[in-house]
Design an enzyme around this catalytic site. Structure first.
Site, PDB file in Angstrom:
ATOM      1  N   HIS A 109      94.259  45.520 -74.877  1.00 56.04           N
ATOM      2  CA  HIS A 109      93.725  46.810 -74.449  1.00 56.04           C
ATOM      3  C   HIS A 109      94.212  47.994 -75.295  1.00 56.04           C
ATOM      4  CE1 HIS A 109      92.096  44.804 -70.977  1.00 56.04           C
ATOM      5  NE2 HIS A 109      93.277  44.509 -70.497  1.00 56.04           N
ATOM      6  N   GLU A 112     103.724  50.609 -65.437  1.00 54.87           N
ATOM      7  CA  GLU A 112     103.315  50.467 -64.046  1.00 54.87           C
ATOM      8  C   GLU A 112     104.449  49.964 -63.172  1.00 54.87           C
ATOM      9  OE1 GLU A 112      99.939  47.877 -63.997  1.00 54.87           O
ATOM     10  OE2 GLU A 112     100.889  46.377 -65.258  1.00 54.87           O
ATOM     11  N   LYS A 139     106.008  46.331 -66.848  1.00 52.74           N
ATOM     12  CA  LYS A 139     105.832  46.104 -65.422  1.00 52.74           C
ATOM     13  C   LYS A 139     107.133  46.397 -64.678  1.00 52.74           C
ATOM     14  CE  LYS A 139     102.121  42.663 -65.339  1.00 52.74           C
ATOM     15  NZ  LYS A 139     101.259  43.544 -64.523  1.00 52.74           N
ATOM     16  N   LYS A 161      88.223  39.499 -72.182  1.00 47.13           N
ATOM     17  CA  LYS A 161      89.384  39.367 -73.045  1.00 47.13           C
ATOM     18  C   LYS A 161      90.570  38.876 -72.196  1.00 47.13           C
ATOM     19  CE  LYS A 161      90.118  42.158 -76.388  1.00 47.13           C
ATOM     20  NZ  LYS A 161      90.600  43.396 -77.016  1.00 47.13           N
ATOM     21  N   ARG A 173      83.177  25.158 -59.013  1.00 49.56           N
ATOM     22  CA  ARG A 173      83.220  23.748 -58.638  1.00 49.56           C
ATOM     23  C   ARG A 173      83.414  23.519 -57.143  1.00 49.56           C
ATOM     24  NH1 ARG A 173      87.721  21.264 -62.487  1.00 49.56           N
ATOM     25  NH2 ARG A 173      88.835  23.070 -61.643  1.00 49.56           N
ATOM     26  N   ASP A 191      98.813  40.409 -73.316  1.00 53.83           N
ATOM     27  CA  ASP A 191      98.026  40.844 -72.166  1.00 53.83           C
ATOM     28  C   ASP A 191      97.561  42.285 -72.305  1.00 53.83           C
ATOM     29  OD1 ASP A 191      96.930  40.633 -69.468  1.00 53.83           O
ATOM     30  OD2 ASP A 191      98.599  41.911 -68.849  1.00 53.83           O
ATOM     31  N   HIS A 196      87.356  46.213 -70.082  1.00 53.07           N
ATOM     32  CA  HIS A 196      86.983  47.244 -69.111  1.00 53.07           C
ATOM     33  C   HIS A 196      87.663  48.576 -69.387  1.00 53.07           C
ATOM     34  CE1 HIS A 196      90.760  45.763 -67.312  1.00 53.07           C
ATOM     35  NE2 HIS A 196      90.844  46.945 -66.749  1.00 53.07           N
TER      36      HIS A 196
END
Length: 456
Positions: free
Chosen positions: A226, A202, A326, A134, A43, A221, A164
């Site tokens: 995944h 991570e 995380k 996703k 946009r 998430d 991915h």
């Protein structure tokens, strides 16, 4: 091969960080036709010159190793169009052209229903393909609704619900290692494997993703999105071929076989937590609830661990652990296959007798096998680890993903029923957590995560 790609959300982080570099990798390896074109639409009011300046910056930052010729070819093939995904007229003008088009919805998932309805009104050309990142839906009901909308727009084989993770070299090597090596496939069952860990830990924190992440959390998430896909590749029966039907049929079989967790199971087979203030390396990290854009009332988890059982002949009795977090002390991204201990040790031997472990490193990519052997003294056992690097792929994950879309090969995308079955697995957990059947623990940033609890 489709020669036109339209990306709605074409100046967002996904397009700049992954899609344009993925297209550059396809050009660098000679996989794009000379007349290929990509239209990036959103946009914002900008012209082609401004857009190409932005695209050049993205390629320089995220694909620095491509040649100058490739860089220029992608910039020449790319153009910008201002379009609102809610406006059928603007969308129709954006996708107009000769022949079919691949439409990539690089948009927030909440916009998918609107986008699909708009594309339907704009009359997507015959033979076109549609790509959705996703997560697919926000829960089981919304996934079912999306599937009904998509069925009215394009055939199932033209829908690419992409993940991915499935295009990563090491993930695909799970299949290669299993199916191309008789020594492994003969051991690939509950008689020999006690536990499978699928881990994505991570050190990264929220990294300015509160607008998306705070509404979903670690369970949706990563686990639903995944890690369940990795579980399918580990646990599925050998497919007849790697065609889209055979491969995806076997993945759905796994999801349907996962035992549904009850409210009594949840406290013993799941964990959830979020990070508090701490130190990671030389970084002082604020608590999650102090991150910009976070709503503490949502009680969003940044760490989750789920223990699942598969009720079928091959895997009865094997524990499957899906874990992600995380702001942890170290990155650990792997699939670890823990074999059962030997049933008997010869008299007189002593030392370490840890069970064998086969590890598929996801990032960095490697393959590691832990064995036990005789030490310097003949009656002493010692651990031995053998590690082999994985040959680097000729395409990054998004390059492989885009190539499959352009060629029309949906084998590594998520089929509609598969997306719904994945939601079925996590829905009881989401429901139990919403009722606070288990506490939301805290763990300091830079730690190993919350303390272990009782697991059955």
């Amino acid at each position: 091969m489709i020669r036109r790609l339209v990306i709605f959300g074409g100046t967002g982080d996904l397009a700049g960080r992954y899609l344009l570099p993925g297209l550059a990798a396809l050009h660098e390896t000679g996989r794009l036709t000379p007349d290929f074109e990509v239209v990036c639409a959103d946009r914002k009011g900008r012209d082609n010159e401004q857009f190409r300046a932005w695209a050049a910056t993205q390629l320089d930052q995220h694909a620095p190793d491509i040649s100058g010729d490739t860089r220029q070819a992608i910039l020449t093939a790319a153009r910008y169009r201002q379009a609102d995904i809610q406006d059928p007229g603007q969308v129709a003008e954006t996708i107009a052209g000769a022949g079919p088009v691949a439409v990539y919805l690089a948009l927030p998932p909440a916009l998918f229903p609107t986008a699909i309805r708009t594309l339907h009104a704009a009359q997507l050309p015959a033979g076109s393909r549609l790509v959705l990142e996703k997560p697919f839906g926000e829960d089981l009901a919304s996934a079912e609704t999306l599937n009904r909308l998509l069925a009215d727009l394009v055939p199932e084989q033209a829908v690419f619900r992409v993940d991915h993770f499935l295009a990563m070299t090491t993930v695909q090597n799970l299949l290669g290692s299993r199916l191309a090596n008789r020594v492994l496939e003969s051991l690939w069952n509950s008689a020999h494997i006690a536990e499978v860990e699928i881990i994505w830990d991570e050190t990264l924190t929220l990294e300015d993703r509160a607008g998306y992440y705070d509404g979903v959390g670690a369970l949706e998430d990563m686990v639903q999105n995944h890690l369940l896909q990795l579980l399918c590749l580990v646990a599925m029966e050998p497919p007849i071929t790697l065609s889209e039907r055979d491969l995806r049929d076997r993945k759905v079989d796994v999801l349907r076989s996962i035992r549904t967790l009850t409210d009594d199971d949840i406290p013993h087979r799941t964990r959830r937590a979020r990070y508090s203030a701490g130190v990671i390396g030389d970084r002082h990290v604020p608590s999650y609830i102090e991150e910009p854009g976070v709503d503490p009332q949502r009680r969003t988890e940044t760490f989750t661990e789920v223990h699942l059982r598969i009720d079928n002949w091959r895997w009865a009795g094997t524990n499957f652990v899906l874990r992600t977090g995380k702001a942890l002390a170290a990155d650990r991204k792997e699939v670890a296959i823990h074999f059962r201990p030997v049933p008997h040790m010869p008299f007189g031997h002593h030392g370490t007798t840890a069970p064998n472990v086969l590890r598929f490193g996801l990032d960095p990519e490697n393959l590691t096998l832990a064995l036990t052997t005789i030490g310097a003294a003949v009656d002493t056992l010692v651990p031995v680890t053998m590690t082999a690097p994985i040959q680097p792929p000729d395409l990054p994950a998004y390059g492989r993903l885009l190539l499959d879309v352009l060629l029309g090969n949906p084998a590594l995308s998520i089929r509609g029923d598969e997306a719904e079955e994945a939601w079925r697995v996590v829905t009881p957990i989401i429901s139990a957590w919403s009722q606070d059947l288990i506490p939301l623990d805290d763990y300091p940033a830079g730690s190993l995560g919350p303390a272990d609890g009782d697991r059955g």
